[in-house]
Design an enzyme around this catalytic site. Structure first.
Site, PDB file in Angstrom:
ATOM      1  N   ASN A   9     -20.248  14.319 -41.524  1.00  0.00           N
ATOM      2  CA  ASN A   9     -19.643  15.602 -41.162  1.00  0.00           C
ATOM      3  C   ASN A   9     -19.334  15.569 -39.668  1.00  0.00           C
ATOM      4  O   ASN A   9     -20.239  15.665 -38.848  1.00  0.00           O
ATOM      5  CB  ASN A   9     -20.638  16.727 -41.496  1.00  0.00           C
ATOM      6  CG  ASN A   9     -20.170  18.082 -40.998  1.00  0.00           C
ATOM      7  OD1 ASN A   9     -19.006  18.271 -40.647  1.00  0.00           O
ATOM      8  ND2 ASN A   9     -21.083  19.047 -40.979  1.00  0.00           N
ATOM      9  N   TRP A  10     -18.052  15.423 -39.350  1.00  0.00           N
ATOM     10  CA  TRP A  10     -17.674  15.260 -37.941  1.00  0.00           C
ATOM     11  C   TRP A  10     -17.611  16.603 -37.205  1.00  0.00           C
ATOM     12  O   TRP A  10     -17.393  16.634 -35.990  1.00  0.00           O
ATOM     13  CB  TRP A  10     -16.325  14.544 -37.836  1.00  0.00           C
ATOM     14  CG  TRP A  10     -16.352  13.107 -38.282  1.00  0.00           C
ATOM     15  CD1 TRP A  10     -17.423  12.419 -38.799  1.00  0.00           C
ATOM     16  CD2 TRP A  10     -15.266  12.178 -38.245  1.00  0.00           C
ATOM     17  NE1 TRP A  10     -17.061  11.122 -39.092  1.00  0.00           N
ATOM     18  CE2 TRP A  10     -15.740  10.953 -38.763  1.00  0.00           C
ATOM     19  CE3 TRP A  10     -13.925  12.257 -37.840  1.00  0.00           C
ATOM     20  CZ2 TRP A  10     -14.925   9.819 -38.866  1.00  0.00           C
ATOM     21  CZ3 TRP A  10     -13.118  11.129 -37.950  1.00  0.00           C
ATOM     22  CH2 TRP A  10     -13.612   9.930 -38.453  1.00  0.00           C
ATOM     23  N   LYS A  11     -17.764  17.696 -37.939  1.00  0.00           N
ATOM     24  CA  LYS A  11     -17.759  19.049 -37.336  1.00  0.00           C
ATOM     25  C   LYS A  11     -16.526  19.245 -36.447  1.00  0.00           C
ATOM     26  O   LYS A  11     -15.465  18.712 -36.753  1.00  0.00           O
ATOM     27  CB  LYS A  11     -19.059  19.292 -36.569  1.00  0.00           C
ATOM     28  CG  LYS A  11     -20.311  18.953 -37.370  1.00  0.00           C
ATOM     29  CD  LYS A  11     -21.555  19.517 -36.752  1.00  0.00           C
ATOM     30  CE  LYS A  11     -22.775  18.967 -37.466  1.00  0.00           C
ATOM     31  NZ  LYS A  11     -23.969  19.748 -37.239  1.00  0.00           N
ATOM     32  N   HIS A  95     -21.970  25.073 -45.457  1.00  0.00           N
ATOM     33  CA  HIS A  95     -22.775  24.477 -44.388  1.00  0.00           C
ATOM     34  C   HIS A  95     -23.474  25.592 -43.615  1.00  0.00           C
ATOM     35  O   HIS A  95     -22.918  26.678 -43.428  1.00  0.00           O
ATOM     36  CB  HIS A  95     -21.873  23.651 -43.458  1.00  0.00           C
ATOM     37  CG  HIS A  95     -22.645  22.815 -42.497  1.00  0.00           C
ATOM     38  ND1 HIS A  95     -23.197  23.328 -41.345  1.00  0.00           N
ATOM     39  CD2 HIS A  95     -22.988  21.502 -42.534  1.00  0.00           C
ATOM     40  CE1 HIS A  95     -23.837  22.356 -40.715  1.00  0.00           C
ATOM     41  NE2 HIS A  95     -23.729  21.241 -41.411  1.00  0.00           N
ATOM     42  N   GLU A  97     -23.894  26.100 -40.600  1.00  0.00           N
ATOM     43  CA  GLU A  97     -23.132  26.626 -39.448  1.00  0.00           C
ATOM     44  C   GLU A  97     -22.087  27.624 -39.916  1.00  0.00           C
ATOM     45  O   GLU A  97     -21.774  28.591 -39.211  1.00  0.00           O
ATOM     46  CB  GLU A  97     -22.510  25.456 -38.658  1.00  0.00           C
ATOM     47  CG  GLU A  97     -23.582  24.688 -37.902  1.00  0.00           C
ATOM     48  CD  GLU A  97     -23.281  23.222 -37.638  1.00  0.00           C
ATOM     49  OE1 GLU A  97     -22.128  22.796 -37.818  1.00  0.00           O
ATOM     50  OE2 GLU A  97     -24.224  22.501 -37.258  1.00  0.00           O
ATOM     51  N   GLU A 167     -30.322  20.797 -46.395  1.00  0.00           N
ATOM     52  CA  GLU A 167     -30.299  20.651 -44.942  1.00  0.00           C
ATOM     53  C   GLU A 167     -31.133  21.754 -44.299  1.00  0.00           C
ATOM     54  O   GLU A 167     -30.639  22.874 -44.108  1.00  0.00           O
ATOM     55  CB  GLU A 167     -28.857  20.768 -44.434  1.00  0.00           C
ATOM     56  CG  GLU A 167     -27.918  19.736 -44.997  1.00  0.00           C
ATOM     57  CD  GLU A 167     -26.736  19.503 -44.058  1.00  0.00           C
ATOM     58  OE1 GLU A 167     -26.556  18.370 -43.640  1.00  0.00           O
ATOM     59  OE2 GLU A 167     -26.029  20.465 -43.735  1.00  0.00           O
ATOM     60  N   GLY A 173     -28.983  18.956 -35.994  1.00  0.00           N
ATOM     61  CA  GLY A 173     -28.565  18.787 -34.599  1.00  0.00           C
ATOM     62  C   GLY A 173     -29.684  18.994 -33.599  1.00  0.00           C
ATOM     63  O   GLY A 173     -29.440  19.097 -32.399  1.00  0.00           O
ATOM     64  N   SER A 213     -30.546  15.677 -38.716  1.00  0.00           N
ATOM     65  CA  SER A 213     -30.954  14.647 -37.744  1.00  0.00           C
ATOM     66  C   SER A 213     -31.304  13.301 -38.394  1.00  0.00           C
ATOM     67  O   SER A 213     -32.254  12.643 -37.977  1.00  0.00           O
ATOM     68  CB  SER A 213     -32.104  15.159 -36.869  1.00  0.00           C
ATOM     69  OG  SER A 213     -31.681  16.294 -36.122  1.00  0.00           O
ATOM     70  N   GLY A 234     -24.500  14.457 -39.558  1.00  0.00           N
ATOM     71  CA  GLY A 234     -23.689  15.091 -38.521  1.00  0.00           C
ATOM     72  C   GLY A 234     -23.535  14.170 -37.322  1.00  0.00           C
ATOM     73  O   GLY A 234     -22.722  13.240 -37.324  1.00  0.00           O
ATOM     74  N   GLY A 235     -24.331  14.401 -36.283  1.00  0.00           N
ATOM     75  CA  GLY A 235     -24.210  13.677 -35.019  1.00  0.00           C
ATOM     76  C   GLY A 235     -24.058  12.169 -35.163  1.00  0.00           C
ATOM     77  O   GLY A 235     -23.171  11.559 -34.541  1.00  0.00           O
TER      78      GLY A 235
HETATM   79  C1  PEP Z   1     -24.918  18.385 -40.508  1.00  0.00           C
HETATM   80  O1  PEP Z   1     -24.140  18.876 -39.723  1.00  0.00           O
HETATM   81  O2  PEP Z   1     -24.731  18.533 -41.714  1.00  0.00           O
HETATM   82  C2  PEP Z   1     -26.056  17.638 -39.980  1.00  0.00           C
HETATM   83  C3  PEP Z   1     -26.985  17.248 -40.807  1.00  0.00           C
HETATM   84  O3  PEP Z   1     -26.064  17.419 -38.629  1.00  0.00           O
HETATM   85  P1  PEP Z   1     -27.071  16.420 -37.829  1.00  0.00           P
HETATM   86  O4  PEP Z   1     -27.090  15.121 -38.585  1.00  0.00           O
HETATM   87  O5  PEP Z   1     -26.424  16.281 -36.472  1.00  0.00           O
HETATM   88  O6  PEP Z   1     -28.387  17.080 -37.794  1.00  0.00           O
END
Ligand code: PEP
Length: 251
Positions: A9-11, A95, A97, A167, A173, A213, A234-235
């Protein structure tokens, strides 16, 4: 036997040029990997460019959200048919967010999910508890309500095309990861909920990703758990080598 699935997920990151470059690096870094489904989910503005890179490589393309109507006076929204024209196979829905910052609810996730399934997109439905909810010992109630709300009115046949992504919001994040035991306990619970909603066979067929994470150094231990079928990243998905290492940890 469920095939593990790792999605990036590049957000809100990457211009179309940057996205094309990153997509090429991801395709190279995961080439030759089999037995894991892989997808990357860039922002809407980069979907077409990334589609031309991943096309026929085995790396799937996903969007990060969509609206439930196909067209009309819905300023700022993007529909399932539009995503299909950009080459999308997957779409992330609900998600945290989106829930936190854009007012998504279990009801709007459910509407999006129905529209995605009708369009033959493969949805990744995100659920997870906040830090306060975990502290208050209501994690199971929260994820059960979110799961039942998202899946309301979805047939067993359609449910098998859905990926759930557990999640924990406190792990997204933040660098805090659920321990493999904490994550597995929730995944196993979710599978029991799915068996109650549908039946044991359907529940055993639905993939449940972990997200929060995930990094190259913690992925393998998480993915080894019985009920964890890969991850939503994500990251770490913004670095091709890290993402590829996470994909390889799912084999
Ligand atoms: C996400 O955005 O779905 C996520 C899990 O982010 P991160 O890996 O950065 O925690």
């Amino acid at each position: 036997m469920r095939t593990p699935f790792v999605a990036g997920n590049w957000k809100l990151n990457k211009t179309p040029d940057e996205a094309e470059t990153l997509a090429r690096c991801v395709v190279d870094a995961v080439s030759g990997v089999t037995d894991v489904d892989v997808a990357i989910c860039p922002p809407f503005t980069a979907l077409e460019r990334v589609s031309s890179v991943v096309c026929c490589t085995g790396v799937g393309l996903g969007a990060q959200n969509m609206y439930w109507e196909a067209e009309g006076a819905f300023t700022g929204e993007v529909s399932a048919p539009m995503l299909l024209t950009c080459g999308c196979e997957y779409v992330i829905l609900g998600h945290s967010e989106r829930r936190q910052f854009f007012g998504e609810t279990d009801d709007t996730v459910n509407r999006r999910l129905k529209a995605a399934l009708s369009a033959d997109l493969k949805p990744i439905v995100c659920i997870g508890e906040s830090f306060d909810e975990r502290q208050a010992n209501v994690t199971e109630q929260v994820v059960e309500t979110q799961t039942r709300g998202a899946l309301d009115g979805i047939s067993a046949e359609d449910a098998q095309g859905i990926t759930l992504a557990y999640e924990p919001v406190w792990a997204i994040g933040t660098g805090l990861t659920a321990t493999p035991e904490q994550a597995e306990a929730v995944h196993a619970f979710l599978r029991r909920v799915l068996a109650q909603i549908y039946d044991e066979d359907v529940a055993q067929g639905i993939r449940i990703q972990y997200g929060g994470s995930v990094k190259p150094d913690n992925a393998a231990e998480l993915f080894q758990q019985d009920n964890i079928d890969g991850g939503l990243i994500g990251g770490a998905s913004l670095e091709a080598d890290d993402f590829a290492a996470i994909v390889k940890a799912a084999i």
